[in-house]
Design a protein around this motif. Sequence first.
Motif, mmCIF file in Angstrom:
data_model
loop_
_atom_site.group_PDB
_atom_site.id
_atom_site.type_symbol
_atom_site.label_atom_id
_atom_site.label_comp_id
_atom_site.label_asym_id
_atom_site.label_seq_id
_atom_site.Cartn_x
_atom_site.Cartn_y
_atom_site.Cartn_z
ATOM 1 N N GLY A 1 -4.178 0.147 -5.793
ATOM 2 C CA GLY A 1 -2.833 0.171 -5.165
ATOM 3 C C GLY A 1 -1.620 0.427 -6.131
ATOM 4 O O GLY A 1 -2.023 0.058 -7.471
ATOM 5 N N MET B 1 -0.511 -2.930 4.950
ATOM 6 C CA MET B 1 -1.731 -3.423 4.257
ATOM 7 C C MET B 1 -3.025 -3.571 5.076
ATOM 8 O O MET B 1 -2.838 -4.165 5.970
ATOM 9 C CB MET B 1 -1.339 -4.623 3.499
ATOM 10 N N SER B 2 -4.157 -2.968 4.570
ATOM 11 C CA SER B 2 -5.376 -3.111 5.343
ATOM 12 C C SER B 2 -5.821 -4.614 5.297
ATOM 13 O O SER B 2 -5.384 -5.102 4.491
ATOM 14 C CB SER B 2 -6.404 -2.247 4.643
ATOM 15 N N VAL B 3 -6.787 -4.687 6.245
ATOM 16 C CA VAL B 3 -7.420 -6.133 6.453
ATOM 17 C C VAL B 3 -8.016 -6.466 5.075
ATOM 18 O O VAL B 3 -7.655 -7.786 4.707
ATOM 19 C CB VAL B 3 -8.343 -6.003 7.668
ATOM 20 N N LEU B 4 -8.563 -5.607 4.566
ATOM 21 C CA LEU B 4 -9.311 -6.003 3.445
ATOM 22 C C LEU B 4 -8.308 -6.459 2.323
ATOM 23 O O LEU B 4 -8.441 -7.629 1.571
ATOM 24 C CB LEU B 4 -10.221 -4.847 2.716
ATOM 25 N N ALA B 5 -7.312 -5.607 2.073
ATOM 26 C CA ALA B 5 -6.073 -5.841 1.044
ATOM 27 C C ALA B 5 -5.361 -7.157 1.436
ATOM 28 O O ALA B 5 -5.321 -7.984 0.407
ATOM 29 C CB ALA B 5 -5.234 -4.670 0.851
ATOM 30 N N ASP B 6 -5.251 -7.344 2.728
ATOM 31 C CA ASP B 6 -4.537 -8.723 2.985
ATOM 32 C C ASP B 6 -5.471 -9.830 2.660
ATOM 33 O O ASP B 6 -4.972 -10.964 2.102
ATOM 34 C CB ASP B 6 -4.156 -8.815 4.548
ATOM 35 N N ALA C 1 0.045 4.315 4.427
ATOM 36 C CA ALA C 1 -0.975 4.129 3.496
ATOM 37 C C ALA C 1 -0.463 4.679 2.317
ATOM 38 O O ALA C 1 0.564 5.985 2.189
ATOM 39 C CB ALA C 1 -2.413 4.841 3.743
ATOM 40 N N ASP C 2 -0.629 4.283 0.950
ATOM 41 C CA ASP C 2 -0.309 4.889 -0.150
ATOM 42 C C ASP C 2 -0.914 6.183 -0.187
ATOM 43 O O ASP C 2 -1.965 6.758 -0.058
ATOM 44 C CB ASP C 2 -0.759 4.180 -1.389
ATOM 45 N N HIS D 1 2.840 -1.008 -2.162
ATOM 46 C CA HIS D 1 3.310 -2.238 -1.521
ATOM 47 C C HIS D 1 4.505 -1.949 -0.798
ATOM 48 O O HIS D 1 5.669 -2.312 -1.378
ATOM 49 C CB HIS D 1 3.652 -3.254 -2.737
#
Length: 348
Positions: free
Chosen positions: A59, A1-6, A274-275, A253
């Motif tokens: 996502g 998961m990217s930093v932003l998504a986290d 990544a998706d 996810h």
Amino acid sequence: MSVLADAWYRNAAWLKLLRPLSALFKLLVTRRCRRQRQYQIDPSPLPVPVIVVGNITVGGTGKTPLVIALIEHLRQAGYTPGVVSRGYGTQAPYYPFSVQADTVPEHGGDEPCLIVRRTGAPLFIDPNRMAAANALLEQHDCDVLISDDGLQHYAMPRDIEIAVIDAARGLGNARCLPEGPLREPPERLEEVDWVVFNGQVPTQLLSLPPLANVPVAMQLQPGELWSLQGKGAVAPANWSGGRKVHAVAGIGHPQRFFDTLNTLGFDVIEHPFADHAHYEPEQLTFEPELPVIMTEKDAVKCMEQPPAQAWALPVEACLEPDFLSALLKQLAARSAQLMDKHNGSQAT
């Protein structure tokens, strides 16, 4: 998961710095939705009903397993479904493009290719979903269309809307992009016909607005592992290749897939991507040399050069009988309305 998504899903305090951009995004999205609906001269230009399966978060949430399950249930009820999709990240030779069982994911997209290989349903991709729908109906005798994603593609008419939510992650901080993961504000869920939770429905829907219908639970049940080298299939309980494995997941996810493998008794070395990731062979060469288990969505992209000892784990979406019964009743009523309209147009 990217930093932003986290950050979205742990509600990091620094995200408040993005709130002005989020407010602007929400305003533009709301205006676009209102404008496209207002100027749509005929809300049902297609001769068959359309079921849109989508989400309001960035996502993956489990839309593809639900689409596959709906195709199967609609067939059992006597319908002949077709599917339209944007074809995210594709470079098809032309559009609209008909995805076949032997279409490479670069042309057809990973999810459309998976749907066709699992179901054999006719499926067309085009960034303009109306063009895809018209092309499909010209070439196939279908009586219902499923739009894979497209909840925000308002130029596409829809008769039934289904929003899918990952029950484990919910709506994150319930803010629109970029402060949060939402493509549309939470209130959008008040307008859809069905809200389907991938997993257990939360006992307290704190981040959700009042829903028009009782939330629906969808459980993803793992099937038999199948070999990318054509060595057959085996139930996870009968696996004899050693329990320590590499796990590959290029989905929205990845942790959900890794948790599933752990539940099945595997000792997982996690490799999240990544998706919609596209793989080079060297990316899937791991040490130590162990079996590699990946999602079925990833497997369709690795068939030409599969890793050594590579296996795919499919999942089946299990849906509540009451939901399926109500959905079929809703679909039958809408089909009858469209048939009356079509017959009336022919009479004049």
